[in-house]
Write a protein that holds these residues in place. Structure first.
Motif, PDB file in Angstrom:
ATOM      1  N   VAL A  70       0.875  -1.189   0.000  1.00 34.37           N
ATOM      2  CA  VAL A  70       0.000   0.000   0.000  1.00 34.37           C
ATOM      3  C   VAL A  70       0.909   1.235   0.000  1.00 34.37           C
ATOM      4  O   VAL A  70       1.180   1.828   1.055  1.00 34.37           O
ATOM      5  CB  VAL A  70      -0.949   0.018   1.217  1.00 34.37           C
ATOM      6  N   PRO A  71       1.404   1.642  -1.164  1.00 36.89           N
ATOM      7  CA  PRO A  71       2.414   2.709  -1.221  1.00 36.89           C
ATOM      8  C   PRO A  71       1.949   4.037  -0.644  1.00 36.89           C
ATOM      9  O   PRO A  71       2.777   4.821  -0.166  1.00 36.89           O
ATOM     10  CB  PRO A  71       2.712   2.822  -2.717  1.00 36.89           C
ATOM     11  N   ARG A  72       0.659   4.328  -0.687  1.00 37.01           N
ATOM     12  CA  ARG A  72       0.212   5.648  -0.239  1.00 37.01           C
ATOM     13  C   ARG A  72      -0.035   5.713   1.264  1.00 37.01           C
ATOM     14  O   ARG A  72      -0.376   6.779   1.787  1.00 37.01           O
ATOM     15  CB  ARG A  72      -1.046   6.067  -1.000  1.00 37.01           C
ATOM     16  N   ALA A  73       0.125   4.592   1.953  1.00 35.70           N
ATOM     17  CA  ALA A  73      -0.100   4.589   3.400  1.00 35.70           C
ATOM     18  C   ALA A  73       1.102   5.178   4.127  1.00 35.70           C
ATOM     19  O   ALA A  73       2.261   4.886   3.797  1.00 35.70           O
ATOM     20  CB  ALA A  73      -0.371   3.176   3.895  1.00 35.70           C
ATOM     21  N   ALA A  74       0.851   6.019   5.126  1.00 36.29           N
ATOM     22  CA  ALA A  74       1.895   6.535   5.999  1.00 36.29           C
ATOM     23  C   ALA A  74       2.311   5.438   6.985  1.00 36.29           C
ATOM     24  O   ALA A  74       1.780   4.323   6.949  1.00 36.29           O
ATOM     25  CB  ALA A  74       1.403   7.776   6.722  1.00 36.29           C
ATOM     26  N   TRP A  75       3.220   5.787   7.887  1.00 36.91           N
ATOM     27  CA  TRP A  75       3.860   4.773   8.723  1.00 36.91           C
ATOM     28  C   TRP A  75       4.008   5.275  10.149  1.00 36.91           C
ATOM     29  O   TRP A  75       4.449   6.402  10.382  1.00 36.91           O
ATOM     30  CB  TRP A  75       5.239   4.463   8.138  1.00 36.91           C
ATOM     31  N   LEU A  76       3.636   4.428  11.118  1.00 38.98           N
ATOM     32  CA  LEU A  76       3.890   4.696  12.530  1.00 38.98           C
ATOM     33  C   LEU A  76       4.322   3.390  13.166  1.00 38.98           C
ATOM     34  O   LEU A  76       3.569   2.411  13.151  1.00 38.98           O
ATOM     35  CB  LEU A  76       2.641   5.241  13.234  1.00 38.98           C
ATOM     36  N   SER A  77       5.526   3.362  13.714  1.00 39.68           N
ATOM     37  CA  SER A  77       6.076   2.140  14.294  1.00 39.68           C
ATOM     38  C   SER A  77       6.861   2.467  15.547  1.00 39.68           C
ATOM     39  O   SER A  77       7.437   3.556  15.670  1.00 39.68           O
ATOM     40  CB  SER A  77       6.998   1.443  13.287  1.00 39.68           C
ATOM     41  N   GLU A  78       6.936   1.500  16.443  1.00 40.22           N
ATOM     42  CA  GLU A  78       7.707   1.695  17.671  1.00 40.22           C
ATOM     43  C   GLU A  78       9.184   1.942  17.379  1.00 40.22           C
ATOM     44  O   GLU A  78       9.848   2.671  18.115  1.00 40.22           O
ATOM     45  CB  GLU A  78       7.566   0.480  18.597  1.00 40.22           C
ATOM     46  N   GLU A  79       9.703   1.351  16.318  1.00 38.61           N
ATOM     47  CA  GLU A  79      11.141   1.394  16.085  1.00 38.61           C
ATOM     48  C   GLU A  79      11.551   2.336  14.952  1.00 38.61           C
ATOM     49  O   GLU A  79      12.676   2.254  14.461  1.00 38.61           O
ATOM     50  CB  GLU A  79      11.662  -0.031  15.801  1.00 38.61           C
ATOM     51  N   ASP A 214       0.143   4.768  29.269  1.00 36.35           N
ATOM     52  CA  ASP A 214       1.386   4.834  28.506  1.00 36.35           C
ATOM     53  C   ASP A 214       1.475   3.802  27.393  1.00 36.35           C
ATOM     54  O   ASP A 214       2.512   3.694  26.749  1.00 36.35           O
ATOM     55  CB  ASP A 214       2.625   4.727  29.408  1.00 36.35           C
ATOM     56  N   ALA A 215       0.409   3.036  27.119  1.00 38.50           N
ATOM     57  CA  ALA A 215       0.405   2.195  25.918  1.00 38.50           C
ATOM     58  C   ALA A 215       0.386   3.092  24.680  1.00 38.50           C
ATOM     59  O   ALA A 215      -0.123   4.214  24.714  1.00 38.50           O
ATOM     60  CB  ALA A 215      -0.811   1.281  25.921  1.00 38.50           C
ATOM     61  N   ARG A 216       0.953   2.588  23.606  1.00 36.80           N
ATOM     62  CA  ARG A 216       1.018   3.333  22.351  1.00 36.80           C
ATOM     63  C   ARG A 216       0.107   2.715  21.301  1.00 36.80           C
ATOM     64  O   ARG A 216      -0.319   1.573  21.432  1.00 36.80           O
ATOM     65  CB  ARG A 216       2.443   3.316  21.813  1.00 36.80           C
ATOM     66  N   ASP A 217      -0.128   3.475  20.237  1.00 37.74           N
ATOM     67  CA  ASP A 217      -0.967   2.966  19.135  1.00 37.74           C
ATOM     68  C   ASP A 217      -0.502   1.600  18.670  1.00 37.74           C
ATOM     69  O   ASP A 217      -1.307   0.711  18.377  1.00 37.74           O
ATOM     70  CB  ASP A 217      -0.937   3.929  17.943  1.00 37.74           C
ATOM     71  N   TRP A 218       0.826   1.424  18.548  1.00 38.23           N
ATOM     72  CA  TRP A 218       1.334   0.171  17.977  1.00 38.23           C
ATOM     73  C   TRP A 218       1.117  -1.020  18.894  1.00 38.23           C
ATOM     74  O   TRP A 218       1.118  -2.151  18.438  1.00 38.23           O
ATOM     75  CB  TRP A 218       2.811   0.320  17.610  1.00 38.23           C
ATOM     76  N   ASP A 219       0.932  -0.778  20.192  1.00 37.37           N
ATOM     77  CA  ASP A 219       0.614  -1.869  21.113  1.00 37.37           C
ATOM     78  C   ASP A 219      -0.818  -2.372  20.931  1.00 37.37           C
ATOM     79  O   ASP A 219      -1.130  -3.509  21.296  1.00 37.37           O
ATOM     80  CB  ASP A 219       0.742  -1.404  22.566  1.00 37.37           C
ATOM     81  N   LEU A 220      -1.692  -1.514  20.421  1.00 45.04           N
ATOM     82  CA  LEU A 220      -3.130  -1.730  20.547  1.00 45.04           C
ATOM     83  C   LEU A 220      -3.900  -1.896  19.249  1.00 45.04           C
ATOM     84  O   LEU A 220      -4.849  -2.686  19.184  1.00 45.04           O
ATOM     85  CB  LEU A 220      -3.753  -0.546  21.311  1.00 45.04           C
ATOM     86  N   ASN A 245      -3.891   7.397  15.717  1.00 49.09           N
ATOM     87  CA  ASN A 245      -3.230   8.334  14.808  1.00 49.09           C
ATOM     88  C   ASN A 245      -3.447   9.787  15.217  1.00 49.09           C
ATOM     89  O   ASN A 245      -3.709  10.651  14.392  1.00 49.09           O
ATOM     90  CB  ASN A 245      -3.659   8.117  13.346  1.00 49.09           C
ATOM     91  N   ARG A 246      -3.256  10.051  16.500  1.00 50.68           N
ATOM     92  CA  ARG A 246      -3.205  11.426  16.989  1.00 50.68           C
ATOM     93  C   ARG A 246      -1.756  11.906  16.973  1.00 50.68           C
ATOM     94  O   ARG A 246      -0.825  11.116  16.795  1.00 50.68           O
ATOM     95  CB  ARG A 246      -3.764  11.500  18.407  1.00 50.68           C
ATOM     96  N   ALA A 247      -1.555  13.192  17.208  1.00 48.54           N
ATOM     97  CA  ALA A 247      -0.191  13.719  17.226  1.00 48.54           C
ATOM     98  C   ALA A 247       0.662  13.003  18.269  1.00 48.54           C
ATOM     99  O   ALA A 247       1.831  12.685  18.027  1.00 48.54           O
ATOM    100  CB  ALA A 247      -0.227  15.220  17.498  1.00 48.54           C
ATOM    101  N   ASP A 248       0.088  12.742  19.423  1.00 51.70           N
ATOM    102  CA  ASP A 248       0.770  11.978  20.470  1.00 51.70           C
ATOM    103  C   ASP A 248       0.059  10.636  20.601  1.00 51.70           C
ATOM    104  O   ASP A 248      -1.050  10.564  21.134  1.00 51.70           O
ATOM    105  CB  ASP A 248       0.714  12.739  21.793  1.00 51.70           C
ATOM    106  N   PRO A 249       0.681   9.547  20.122  1.00 55.93           N
ATOM    107  CA  PRO A 249      -0.024   8.252  20.078  1.00 55.93           C
ATOM    108  C   PRO A 249       0.002   7.492  21.398  1.00 55.93           C
ATOM    109  O   PRO A 249       0.069   6.263  21.418  1.00 55.93           O
ATOM    110  CB  PRO A 249       0.745   7.507  18.996  1.00 55.93           C
ATOM    111  N   VAL A 250      -0.064   8.209  22.517  1.00 49.59           N
ATOM    112  CA  VAL A 250       0.003   7.608  23.846  1.00 49.59           C
ATOM    113  C   VAL A 250      -1.393   7.587  24.462  1.00 49.59           C
ATOM    114  O   VAL A 250      -2.164   8.534  24.320  1.00 49.59           O
ATOM    115  CB  VAL A 250       0.969   8.394  24.761  1.00 49.59           C
ATOM    116  N   HIS A 251      -1.704   6.494  25.166  1.00 51.02           N
ATOM    117  CA  HIS A 251      -3.037   6.305  25.733  1.00 51.02           C
ATOM    118  C   HIS A 251      -2.981   6.304  27.260  1.00 51.02           C
ATOM    119  O   HIS A 251      -1.953   5.987  27.859  1.00 51.02           O
ATOM    120  CB  HIS A 251      -3.631   4.978  25.252  1.00 51.02           C
ATOM    121  N   GLY A 252      -4.106   6.644  27.872  1.00 53.40           N
ATOM    122  CA  GLY A 252      -4.252   6.529  29.309  1.00 53.40           C
ATOM    123  C   GLY A 252      -4.671   5.115  29.689  1.00 53.40           C
ATOM    124  O   GLY A 252      -4.563   4.177  28.900  1.00 53.40           O
TER     125      GLY A 252
END
Length: 271
Positions: A70-79, A214-220, A245-252
């Motif tokens: 999916v070339p047009r997809a952006a990317w968010l990863s822990e690493e 403190d869980a992140r999007d990529w955990d969930l 996919n918020r600016a800060d991908p951290v959860h309560g």
């Protein structure tokens, strides 16, 4: 303008994505030793969290292959360093190359590879593979949740009293106090991989999975879709759904549960 994803186009991606997940698992698996320290090199990231060469190898492989699919997809990863351009994109890959790194490096089998594709902020594809356990979970939005090709569903119970619960001890203690003297919870050992904690609720082997802040999007995100499609939900302890996919991908603080237990859990938490 790129064509929007449809049910048909998402389904067409699945065979290639399954192959990619199998290959990612084959990259990670040789570094893992059951009951022993990993053979991978290990170092600490900023903040002290461990990372291994296996995390980096899987992340690099997935970024190349998923970006080809999916070339047009952006990317968010822990690493991978975060690129704020993802905030303006309809499609985003959310990736944890090894969820439960501490388990992975110490020889505990409860680690996973988690991959989700978001469309307009909502997961539409979710994969959670547990290579050391030889099991794979997947979901497409609106088409059900599956473990190794077999449909799964949350436990149908609607009473909290005898639920099987897991998560951080302080959260479990608070839930137990709020549930009152008639509660008879079965406490399950904490599951190191958050993604696996969620999919075990999805498959019905756990009823309530508590998640500390403190869980992140990529955990969930990937496991969230599997759980939704199995009849469950990930929500805050006041009932709001997790947002990605918020600016800060951290959860309560969050909880994973069957939808039928949502109100009883929130009532017990707030008691």
């Amino acid at each position: 303008m790129p064509e929007p994803l449809t049910e048909a186009s998402v389904a067409e991606l699945m065979p290639e994505l399954r192959a990619v997940m199998r290959e990612a698992a084959s990259i990670a698996r040789p570094y893992f030793r059951q009951g022993q320290q990993t053979t991978a090199r290990v170092w600490s990231k900023a903040g002290g969290s461990p990372v291994t060469e296996a995390d980096v190898a899987v992340d690099t492989f997935l970024k190349i292959r998923l970006s080809e699919i999916v070339p047009r997809a952006a990317w968010l990863s822990e690493e991978t360093a975060d690129d704020p351009a993802r905030l303006g994109r309809d499609l985003v890959w959310i990736v944890d190359p090894i969820d439960g790194t501490r388990a992975f490096l110490s020889g505990h089998p409860d680690w996973s590879i988690a991959v989700a594709l978001l469309a307009k902020g909502e997961p539409v594809i979710g994969f959670v593979h547990a290579p050391a356990l030889g099991v794979a979970y997947e979901a497409i939005r609106g088409q059900g949740a599956f473990r190794d090709g077999e449909r799964i569903a949350v436990d149908p119970r609607d009473a909290l009293r005898t639920s099987r619960i897991t998560g951080p001890k302080p959260m479990l203690d608070r839930l137990t106090r709020g549930a009152g003297p008639d509660s008879d919870f079965v406490r399950i050992d904490r599951i190191p991989s958050l993604a696996l904690r969620l999919v075990r609720v999805a498959e019905g082997s756990v009823d309530v999975g508590m998640i500390s802040s403190d869980a992140r999007d990529w955990d969930l995100a990937a496991a969230d879709l599997v759980l939704r499609e199995a009849g469950g939900a990930v929500c805050s302890l006041t009932g709001e759904a997790a947002v990605y996919n918020r600016a800060d991908p951290v959860h309560g603080e969050l909880v994973a549960l069957p939808r039928a237990l949502r109100d009883p859990v929130i009532a017990a938490w707030q008691a």
